[in-house]
Design a protein around this motif. Structure first.
Motif, PDB file in Angstrom:
ATOM      1  N   TYR A 120      39.289  38.307  32.604  1.00 12.97           N
ATOM      2  CA  TYR A 120      40.368  38.591  33.551  1.00 12.97           C
ATOM      3  C   TYR A 120      39.985  39.846  34.312  1.00 12.97           C
ATOM      4  O   TYR A 120      39.268  40.707  33.798  1.00 12.97           O
ATOM      5  N   ASN A 121      40.435  39.908  35.551  1.00 15.84           N
ATOM      6  CA  ASN A 121      40.137  41.070  36.381  1.00 15.84           C
ATOM      7  C   ASN A 121      41.253  42.093  36.274  1.00 15.84           C
ATOM      8  O   ASN A 121      42.405  41.799  36.601  1.00 15.84           O
ATOM      9  N   THR A 122      40.899  43.267  35.781  1.00 14.79           N
ATOM     10  CA  THR A 122      41.825  44.392  35.872  1.00 14.79           C
ATOM     11  C   THR A 122      41.747  44.923  37.293  1.00 14.79           C
ATOM     12  O   THR A 122      40.675  45.292  37.775  1.00 14.79           O
ATOM     13  N   CYS A 123      42.891  44.938  37.960  1.00 19.98           N
ATOM     14  CA  CYS A 123      42.920  45.159  39.404  1.00 19.98           C
ATOM     15  C   CYS A 123      42.890  46.647  39.742  1.00 19.98           C
ATOM     16  O   CYS A 123      43.854  47.214  40.283  1.00 19.98           O
ATOM     17  N   ALA A 124      41.771  47.274  39.414  1.00 21.93           N
ATOM     18  CA  ALA A 124      41.556  48.693  39.677  1.00 21.93           C
ATOM     19  C   ALA A 124      40.702  48.856  40.924  1.00 21.93           C
ATOM     20  O   ALA A 124      40.113  47.896  41.426  1.00 21.93           O
ATOM     21  N   GLY A 125      40.626  50.092  41.386  1.00 25.64           N
ATOM     22  CA  GLY A 125      39.768  50.391  42.525  1.00 25.64           C
ATOM     23  C   GLY A 125      38.386  50.801  42.080  1.00 25.64           C
ATOM     24  O   GLY A 125      38.023  50.713  40.904  1.00 25.64           O
ATOM     25  N   TYR A 126      37.628  51.295  43.015  1.00 24.09           N
ATOM     26  CA  TYR A 126      36.221  51.608  42.761  1.00 24.09           C
ATOM     27  C   TYR A 126      36.021  52.821  41.859  1.00 24.09           C
ATOM     28  O   TYR A 126      35.070  52.875  41.092  1.00 24.09           O
ATOM     29  N   SER A 170      42.498  35.842  46.445  1.00 22.49           N
ATOM     30  CA  SER A 170      41.119  36.314  46.470  1.00 22.49           C
ATOM     31  C   SER A 170      40.451  36.130  45.119  1.00 22.49           C
ATOM     32  O   SER A 170      39.290  35.688  45.034  1.00 22.49           O
ATOM     33  N   LEU A 171      41.159  36.450  44.059  1.00 15.18           N
ATOM     34  CA  LEU A 171      40.594  36.318  42.714  1.00 15.18           C
ATOM     35  C   LEU A 171      40.339  34.858  42.367  1.00 15.18           C
ATOM     36  O   LEU A 171      39.287  34.508  41.816  1.00 15.18           O
ATOM     37  N   ALA A 173      39.672  32.517  44.381  1.00 15.79           N
ATOM     38  CA  ALA A 173      38.526  32.061  45.175  1.00 15.79           C
ATOM     39  C   ALA A 173      37.201  32.443  44.542  1.00 15.79           C
ATOM     40  O   ALA A 173      36.187  31.767  44.756  1.00 15.79           O
ATOM     41  N   GLU A 174      37.192  33.508  43.733  1.00 14.89           N
ATOM     42  CA  GLU A 174      35.969  33.942  43.058  1.00 14.89           C
ATOM     43  C   GLU A 174      35.834  33.372  41.650  1.00 14.89           C
ATOM     44  O   GLU A 174      34.877  33.687  40.942  1.00 14.89           O
ATOM     45  N   GLY A 175      36.806  32.580  41.223  1.00 10.94           N
ATOM     46  CA  GLY A 175      36.717  31.945  39.917  1.00 10.94           C
ATOM     47  C   GLY A 175      37.536  32.603  38.831  1.00 10.94           C
ATOM     48  O   GLY A 175      37.588  32.102  37.701  1.00 10.94           O
ATOM     49  N   PHE A 176      38.175  33.748  39.120  1.00 12.07           N
ATOM     50  CA  PHE A 176      39.033  34.392  38.127  1.00 12.07           C
ATOM     51  C   PHE A 176      40.344  33.618  38.003  1.00 12.07           C
ATOM     52  O   PHE A 176      40.948  33.245  39.007  1.00 12.07           O
ATOM     53  N   THR A 177      40.782  33.424  36.782  1.00 12.52           N
ATOM     54  CA  THR A 177      42.048  32.723  36.552  1.00 12.52           C
ATOM     55  C   THR A 177      43.055  33.594  35.815  1.00 12.52           C
ATOM     56  O   THR A 177      44.063  33.102  35.314  1.00 12.52           O
ATOM     57  N   ALA A 178      42.779  34.880  35.749  1.00 17.14           N
ATOM     58  CA  ALA A 178      43.703  35.819  35.118  1.00 17.14           C
ATOM     59  C   ALA A 178      43.499  37.194  35.730  1.00 17.14           C
ATOM     60  O   ALA A 178      42.381  37.566  36.107  1.00 17.14           O
ATOM     61  N   MET A 179      44.591  37.974  35.823  1.00 16.54           N
ATOM     62  CA  MET A 179      44.541  39.292  36.448  1.00 16.54           C
ATOM     63  C   MET A 179      45.540  40.217  35.758  1.00 16.54           C
ATOM     64  O   MET A 179      46.535  39.764  35.182  1.00 16.54           O
TER      65      MET A 179
END
Length: 410
Positions: A120-126, A170-171, A173-179
């Motif tokens: 899963y993508n943790t929606c943090a910045g750079y 956006s997520l 579209a990149e294949g992530f299914t959890a955030m």
């Protein structure tokens, strides 16, 4: 015997929370470890307490070293500097073990349960969490101001505050299914986390509603509360999240070691509870599980005692029939170690990643990062942890390098 001949630490000013440990042996091997937060304090523990004891010992005796370092007179059963230092050493020892036998760490742990694991993508910045900057909270998290603008395509923390629905698209579209997002953090400051008003709650829930409006049930959403709330405030938040099909609420209360309060919150809410990256040592996790305080177990291998404690925590999660999810919002070596555990541990269901750091500064530090295909992290195949510091990291102008013992010849 595989005698440890040198302990080296490396820090860089650009990422002041990170510290790396390299252990060299008389076989000519170098094992890599990492920890995070209070890097200078961890460095002091490593050189003043650990190195004089460790250098000269057999690097194969991982359990014995772990037992010694995880039971200092002060600082045990915590994520204090002593345990963070022990964690870094332990990761380096497992890296050495895998290299010595020519196998990945997940194989050294007992073998893979799976060939890939969902991320899963943790929606943090750079630059999230990598330094204490002006305008950040006490934990180093970024506050979003009205004038902030995206600094790149993966400025996901700003994105979830501004247009969480577009971020979810956006997520996907990149294949992530959890955030995972944390829009309620900004509401905690007004009362010190003691209460949340209806208007604050409405504002904090809006990003979750936008995600559901944009993509429906096609993505799982986790709510991170960052241990900012009292038990009563957390209960109000959890109740408000119940109808949004949140996968879990993570670290909801201010003291995640208060397992009675955490268990009470879990009983009062229909939202699953996840905890906790902030705990150290298998005993704390056993107590949390015995209290029936969580639905999901999260651990950070750079804070809990490394892979030696991590595999014990994974065994506890299995014994208590709880899913496991290794944490990463810290550094690339911890991410690789967490992935090895997630590939091995029977009840692991996720490996956390941050696409912003994977695409940028993590790549500037290490030779290898996880391969993610359609949102699935692939099992590492190289010996040991499967990554090393890039040679130029140690030579950077902002690097602080200290070593104890005799290094291997260049």
């Amino acid at each position: 015997m595989s005698r440890i001949t040198c302990l080296r630490t490396i820090r860089i000013a650009e990422r002041p929370n990170l510290i790396w440990v390299e252990l060299e042996t008389d076989e000519g091997l170098t094992g890599l470890g990492e920890s995070f937060r209070g890097a200078e304090a961890v460095e002091a523990v490593l050189h003043e307490q650990v190195a004089p004891w460790l250098v000269g010992r057999d690097s194969r005796r991982i359990e014995a070293v772990s037992r010694h370092l995880m039971t200092p007179y002060l600082g045990f059963q915590s994520t204090g500097a002593e345990v963070r230092a022990a964690s870094a050493i332990d990761l380096a020892l497992w890296d050495l073990a895998g290299q010595r036998h020519g196998i990945p760490v997940h194989e050294a742990l007992g073998g893979a349960m799976r060939s890939e694991i969902r991320t899963y993508n943790t929606c943090a910045g750079y630059a999230y969490n990598s330094g204490i900057a002006r305008g950040a909270t006490a934990a180093g998290r970024r506050d979003i101001g009205a004038d902030d603008r995206p600094i790149g395509p993966y400025d996901d923390q700003l994105a979830f505050m501004r247009d969480a629905g577009a971020l979810a698209e956006s997520l996907l579209a990149e294949g992530f299914t959890a955030m995972k997002i944390w829009p309620l953090d900004v509401q905690a400051a007004a009362s010190g986390g003691q209460m949340i008003t209806l208007s604050e709650l409405k504002a904090g829930l809006e990003p979750f509603r936008r995600i559901r409006a944009a993509v429906g049930e096609r993505i799982e959403v986790m709510a991170e509360l960052h241990s900012l709330w009292s038990a009563e405030a957390a209960a109000r938040i959890c109740h408000a999240l119940e109808d949004l099909n949140i996968f879990w609420v993570e670290d909801p209360i201010a003291k995640m070691g208060d397992f009675k309060a955490l268990a009470d919150l879990r009983r009062r809410s229909r939202v699953p509870i996840c905890g906790s990256e902030t705990l150290g040592g298998a005993v704390s996790f056993r107590q949390m599980l015995e209290a029936e305080a969580v639905d999901f177990v999260m651990l950070d291998l750079a804070w809990c005692g490394g892979l030696t404690e991590g595999r014990k925590i994974a065994a506890l999660a299995e014994a208590f029939a709880r899913p496991l999810a290794p944490h990463d919002c810290t550094g690339p070596v911890t991410l690789m170690a967490g992935l090895h555990l997630a590939i091995h541990a029977p009840t692991a269901i996720f490996q956390e990643v941050v696409r912003a750091t994977l695409a940028t500064w993590y790549r500037d530090l290490v030779t290898e990062l996880p391969l993610i295909v359609k949102g699935m992290a692939q099992a590492p195949t190289r010996p040991g942890l499967g990554t090393a510091l890039l040679p130029d990291v140690r030579a950077r102008e902002d690097a602080t390098v200290r070593q104890y013992g005799t290094p291997n010849a260049a």
